[in-house]
Design an enzyme around this catalytic site. Structure first.
Site, short mmCIF file in Angstrom:
data_model
loop_
_atom_site.label_atom_id
_atom_site.label_comp_id
_atom_site.label_asym_id
_atom_site.label_seq_id
_atom_site.Cartn_x
_atom_site.Cartn_y
_atom_site.Cartn_z
N ASP A 25 0.82 -1.36 -0.15
CA ASP A 25 -0.02 0.05 0.21
C ASP A 25 0.82 1.35 0.02
O ASP A 25 2.08 1.40 0.56
CB ASP A 25 -0.75 -0.19 1.09
CG ASP A 25 -1.81 0.97 0.96
OD1 ASP A 25 -2.46 1.51 -0.31
OD2 ASP A 25 -2.68 1.40 2.21
N ARG A 29 -0.01 7.66 -2.82
CA ARG A 29 0.54 8.67 -2.00
C ARG A 29 2.02 8.99 -2.33
O ARG A 29 2.32 10.23 -2.16
CB ARG A 29 0.35 8.56 -0.33
CG ARG A 29 -1.25 8.52 0.00
CD ARG A 29 -1.46 7.97 1.28
NE ARG A 29 -1.62 6.62 1.27
CZ ARG A 29 -1.53 5.56 2.27
NH1 ARG A 29 -1.18 6.18 3.43
NH2 ARG A 29 -1.37 4.36 2.06
N HIS A 42 2.69 3.20 -9.30
CA HIS A 42 2.42 1.74 -9.27
C HIS A 42 3.80 1.31 -10.23
O HIS A 42 3.90 0.20 -10.08
CB HIS A 42 1.37 1.66 -10.02
CG HIS A 42 -0.01 1.84 -9.41
ND1 HIS A 42 -0.05 1.74 -7.88
CD2 HIS A 42 -1.12 2.72 -9.48
CE1 HIS A 42 -1.21 2.09 -7.55
NE2 HIS A 42 -2.08 2.73 -8.36
N ASN A 73 -10.62 -3.08 -6.54
CA ASN A 73 -9.90 -1.79 -7.20
C ASN A 73 -10.23 -1.63 -8.76
O ASN A 73 -9.77 -0.50 -9.21
CB ASN A 73 -8.21 -2.55 -7.11
CG ASN A 73 -7.53 -2.30 -5.63
OD1 ASN A 73 -6.71 -3.25 -5.81
ND2 ASN A 73 -7.90 -1.45 -5.04
N ARG A 76 -11.57 1.93 -9.29
CA ARG A 76 -10.51 3.27 -9.61
C ARG A 76 -10.62 3.81 -11.04
O ARG A 76 -11.21 2.92 -11.91
CB ARG A 76 -9.02 2.75 -9.26
CG ARG A 76 -8.97 2.24 -7.94
CD ARG A 76 -7.45 1.84 -7.37
NE ARG A 76 -7.18 1.62 -6.15
CZ ARG A 76 -6.25 1.98 -5.39
NH1 ARG A 76 -4.96 2.33 -5.82
NH2 ARG A 76 -6.13 1.59 -4.09
N GLU A 204 0.41 -13.29 12.23
CA GLU A 204 1.18 -12.37 12.85
C GLU A 204 1.05 -10.94 11.95
O GLU A 204 1.28 -11.26 10.66
CB GLU A 204 2.55 -12.45 13.35
CG GLU A 204 2.79 -13.41 14.19
CD GLU A 204 2.14 -13.19 15.70
OE1 GLU A 204 2.01 -11.92 15.99
OE2 GLU A 204 1.59 -14.03 16.24
C1 FPP Z 1 -1.91 0.14 -3.27
O1 FPP Z 1 -1.42 1.34 -3.37
C2 FPP Z 1 -1.54 -0.57 -4.39
C3 FPP Z 1 -2.19 -1.22 -5.53
C4 FPP Z 1 -3.65 -1.10 -5.41
C5 FPP Z 1 -1.58 -1.74 -6.63
C6 FPP Z 1 -0.41 -2.62 -6.28
C7 FPP Z 1 0.07 -2.54 -7.63
C8 FPP Z 1 1.44 -2.85 -8.05
C9 FPP Z 1 2.76 -2.78 -7.18
C10 FPP Z 1 1.84 -3.27 -9.13
C11 FPP Z 1 1.23 -4.53 -9.72
C12 FPP Z 1 2.01 -4.99 -10.69
C13 FPP Z 1 2.54 -6.33 -10.83
C14 FPP Z 1 3.63 -6.71 -11.53
C15 FPP Z 1 2.31 -7.57 -9.91
P1 FPP Z 1 -2.48 2.61 -3.46
O2 FPP Z 1 -2.63 2.96 -4.99
O3 FPP Z 1 -3.78 2.04 -2.96
O4 FPP Z 1 -1.92 3.51 -2.55
P2 FPP Z 1 -2.39 4.73 -1.83
O5 FPP Z 1 -2.94 4.40 -0.37
O6 FPP Z 1 -1.25 5.70 -1.69
O7 FPP Z 1 -3.54 5.36 -2.67
#
Ligand code: FPP
Length: 237
Positions: A25, A29, A42, A73, A76, A204
Site C-alpha cells: 500500500d 500517496r 505503481h 480496485n 478506480r 502475525e
Molecule cells: C496500493 O497502493 C497498490 C495497489 C492497489 C496496486 C499495487 C500494484 C503494484 C505494486 C503493481 C502490480 C504489478 C505487478 C507486476 C504485480 P494505493 O494505490 O492504494 O496507494 P495509496 O493508498 O497511496 O492511494
C-alpha cells in the site's frame, strides 16, 4: 554517519517463517509526494515488488504472497486501472524466464475471468510451466477474501463434499500454500482490506508507515526481527 545504524547487518533468521504476505500500500500517496501521477507510483511499486519477492527468496522464505489488485480496485479511475493492468501484462510476459531461473512456482489468486484472453493464456502458461518449482509466489490479482470463500464453499458443494474447515481450505485459491505466518502492510493503514481473510486466522500482523515504493530489504528484515520476537500461541497458552 549515524553512530548506530538502523540497518541490521546480518540476514534475519527465517526458520520460523515459511510464508510471508505483503499488502503493497501507498503507491498513490508516494507519487503525490513527488508531484507525479498515481500511475508513476505503481510503476515504481512494481519494481519494488520484484526486488522484495526476490529478496524474500534469497533469505530462505518458501512462500511469498502479494496483494496486487483487489476485486474492489476495479472501481478506480480507468486510467489507473489500465496502468496497473499494463504493468501486470508486461510483468507476466517476462516472468516465466525469471521464475524458471529462480525455481519459483507462480500461482495467481483470484478469478482470471476479467482479463483479456491473451493475458489469461499467459497466466495459465506460467502457472503450468512453473508448477514443479520448489518455492511459491502467489500473486493476488482480481482477488477478494470474501469472494474466495464463497468460491471455495461452492466448489466443495459442487464436488459433493461436506463443508468443513478442511474442504474449504482445499478449495481456496491458496490451497497449495501453508497459511501466512506474517502479513506485512505498508503505507500506514491498519486493516486487512479483504486480503487472505480465512488464511490470516493466526498470522502475525505487521504494519509500517513506509510507502510501498520506499519499502526495502532492510524493512523486510525489520518486520522479520519483530516477528521473531513474538510468541505465537495459536489459541493455546
Ligand atoms: C496500493 O497502493 C497498490 C495497489 C492497489 C496496486 C499495487 C500494484 C503494484 C505494486 C503493481 C502490480 C504489478 C505487478 C507486476 C504485480 P494505493 O494505490 O492504494 O496507494 P495509496 O493508498 O497511496 O492511494
Amino acid at each position: 554517519m549515524p553512530e548506530f545504524s538502523s540497518q541490521p547487518n546480518t540476514k534475519p533468521d527465517t526458520s520460523a517463517l515459511k510464508h510471508i504476505a505483503f499488502i503493497m500500500d501507498g503507491n498513490g500517496r508516494w507519487a503525490k509526494t513527488k508531484g507525479m501521477p498515481r500511475e508513476y507510483g505503481h510503476t515504481v511499486g512494481a519494481r519494488v515488488f520484484s526486488d522484495i519477492t526476490e529478496y524474500c527468496g534469497d533469505i530462505g522464505i518458501d512462500t511469498v504472497t502479494v496483494y496486487a489488485f483487489s476485486t474492489e480496485n476495479w472501481k478506480r479511475p480507468k486510467r489507473e486501472v489500465d496502468a496497473i493492468m499494463k504493468l501486470f501484462g508486461d510483468y507476466i510476459k517476462k516472468a516465466a524466464d525469471t521464475m524458471m531461473k529462480r525455481n519459483i512456482r507462480i500461482i495467481f489468486l483470484g478469478s482470471k475471468a476479467p482479463f483479456s484472453e491473451k493475458v489469461q493464456r499467459d497466466m495459465e502458461e506460467i502457472e503450468e510451466k512453473s508448477k514443479n518449482n520448489a518455492r511459491t509466489l502467489n500473486i493476488a490479482i482480481n482477488y477478494g477474501g470474501r469472494n474466495e470463500l464463497v468460491h471455495a464453499v461452492n466448489e466443495a458443494i459442487a464436488a459433493g463434499e461436506p463443508v468443513t474447515e478442511e474442504t474449504i481450505g482445499a478449495h481456496l485459491y491458496t490451497k497449495n500454500s501453508p497459511p501466512p505466518d506474517l502479513i506485512v502492510r505498508t503505507g500506514g493503514k491498519m486493516r486487512l482490506s479483504n486480503f487472505l481473510l480465512w488464511q490470516a486466522a493466526y498470522a502475525e500482523l505487521y504494519f509500517c508507515d513506509t510507502l510501498w515504493p520506499d519499502f526495502s530489504s532492510a524493512d523486510v528484515d525489520r518486520a522479520i526481527l519483530e516477528f521473531n520476537g513474538r510468541k505465537r500461541r495459536f489459541g493455546g497458552v
